[in-house]
Design a protein around this motif. Structure first.
Motif, PDB file in Angstrom:
ATOM      1  N   ASN A  62      70.067 -81.391 -68.964  1.00  0.00           N
ATOM      2  CA  ASN A  62      71.219 -80.902 -69.737  1.00  0.00           C
ATOM      3  C   ASN A  62      70.881 -79.724 -70.639  1.00  0.00           C
ATOM      4  O   ASN A  62      71.560 -79.509 -71.637  1.00  0.00           O
ATOM      5  CB  ASN A  62      71.781 -82.036 -70.608  1.00  0.00           C
ATOM      6  N   SER A  63      69.852 -78.980 -70.308  1.00  0.00           N
ATOM      7  CA  SER A  63      69.443 -77.876 -71.173  1.00  0.00           C
ATOM      8  C   SER A  63      69.466 -76.556 -70.421  1.00  0.00           C
ATOM      9  O   SER A  63      69.318 -76.513 -69.208  1.00  0.00           O
ATOM     10  CB  SER A  63      68.037 -78.123 -71.716  1.00  0.00           C
ATOM     11  N   ARG A  64      69.613 -75.493 -71.176  1.00  0.00           N
ATOM     12  CA  ARG A  64      69.680 -74.156 -70.613  1.00  0.00           C
ATOM     13  C   ARG A  64      69.016 -73.205 -71.596  1.00  0.00           C
ATOM     14  O   ARG A  64      69.119 -73.382 -72.800  1.00  0.00           O
ATOM     15  CB  ARG A  64      71.145 -73.781 -70.396  1.00  0.00           C
ATOM     16  N   VAL A  65      68.305 -72.205 -71.083  1.00  0.00           N
ATOM     17  CA  VAL A  65      67.779 -71.139 -71.929  1.00  0.00           C
ATOM     18  C   VAL A  65      68.466 -69.846 -71.550  1.00  0.00           C
ATOM     19  O   VAL A  65      68.945 -69.682 -70.429  1.00  0.00           O
ATOM     20  CB  VAL A  65      66.236 -70.985 -71.833  1.00  0.00           C
ATOM     21  N   TRP A  66      68.498 -68.940 -72.503  1.00  0.00           N
ATOM     22  CA  TRP A  66      69.169 -67.655 -72.353  1.00  0.00           C
ATOM     23  C   TRP A  66      68.182 -66.583 -72.782  1.00  0.00           C
ATOM     24  O   TRP A  66      67.348 -66.816 -73.639  1.00  0.00           O
ATOM     25  CB  TRP A  66      70.398 -67.593 -73.268  1.00  0.00           C
ATOM     26  N   TRP A  67      68.264 -65.395 -72.208  1.00  0.00           N
ATOM     27  CA  TRP A  67      67.398 -64.302 -72.636  1.00  0.00           C
ATOM     28  C   TRP A  67      68.014 -62.965 -72.275  1.00  0.00           C
ATOM     29  O   TRP A  67      68.824 -62.864 -71.362  1.00  0.00           O
ATOM     30  CB  TRP A  67      65.996 -64.423 -72.053  1.00  0.00           C
ATOM     31  N   ARG A  68      67.606 -61.957 -73.053  1.00  0.00           N
ATOM     32  CA  ARG A  68      67.970 -60.582 -72.733  1.00  0.00           C
ATOM     33  C   ARG A  68      66.947 -60.083 -71.734  1.00  0.00           C
ATOM     34  O   ARG A  68      65.749 -60.257 -71.936  1.00  0.00           O
ATOM     35  CB  ARG A  68      67.925 -59.687 -73.977  1.00  0.00           C
ATOM     36  N   PRO A  69      67.367 -59.448 -70.652  1.00  0.00           N
ATOM     37  CA  PRO A  69      66.394 -58.955 -69.684  1.00  0.00           C
ATOM     38  C   PRO A  69      65.540 -57.848 -70.288  1.00  0.00           C
ATOM     39  O   PRO A  69      66.022 -57.044 -71.084  1.00  0.00           O
ATOM     40  CB  PRO A  69      67.241 -58.434 -68.525  1.00  0.00           C
ATOM     41  N   ALA A  70      64.264 -57.852 -69.923  1.00  0.00           N
ATOM     42  CA  ALA A  70      63.364 -56.791 -70.369  1.00  0.00           C
ATOM     43  C   ALA A  70      63.730 -55.495 -69.655  1.00  0.00           C
ATOM     44  O   ALA A  70      64.315 -55.507 -68.570  1.00  0.00           O
ATOM     45  CB  ALA A  70      61.920 -57.179 -70.068  1.00  0.00           C
ATOM     46  N   ALA A  71      63.373 -54.377 -70.246  1.00  0.00           N
ATOM     47  CA  ALA A  71      63.691 -53.067 -69.670  1.00  0.00           C
ATOM     48  C   ALA A  71      63.081 -52.895 -68.287  1.00  0.00           C
ATOM     49  O   ALA A  71      63.618 -52.186 -67.453  1.00  0.00           O
ATOM     50  CB  ALA A  71      63.221 -51.959 -70.594  1.00  0.00           C
TER      51      ALA A  71
END
Length: 105
Positions: A62-71
């Motif tokens: 029941n978990s999720r991680v989020w991230w901004r993509p690296a350049a």
């Protein structure tokens, strides 16, 4: 805490403040400091994935991680934020020849 539900821009700024591109964040981490439910933050994060601003991955039941993509992240993201493959360049395959003595040239 702020009194109104955060905007998508507020959530984007919070993800940016937590760490550099590529840093995984959880919904509760992003929700910290906002006066709203984690579900509201989850919905804002999902919207950012659909817009191609963030990426996400399910971790655990029941978990999720989020991230901004690296350049340097060259994956292609479709209109709904889903990966559609890799942007690869074609490289030439090395050609070897073998001499009569069995050595590669």
């Amino acid at each position: 805490m702020t009194s109104a539900a955060p905007t998508v821009a507020d959530v984007t700024a919070k993800v940016h403040d937590i760490g550099p591109p590529g840093t995984p964040v959880t919904t509760p981490e992003v929700a910290e400091g906002f006066d709203c439910t984690t579900r509201t933050i989850y919905n804002r994060l999902s919207s950012l994935v659909e817009d191609g601003v963030l990426r996400t991955k399910k971790v655990g039941a029941n978990s999720r991680v989020w991230w901004r993509p690296a350049a340097t992240d060259r994956r292609q993201v479709g209109s709904r934020g889903r990966e559609s493959g890799f942007a690869l360049t074609r490289s030439s395959t090395p050609r070897w020849s073998v001499s009569s003595s069995g050595e590669r040239r």
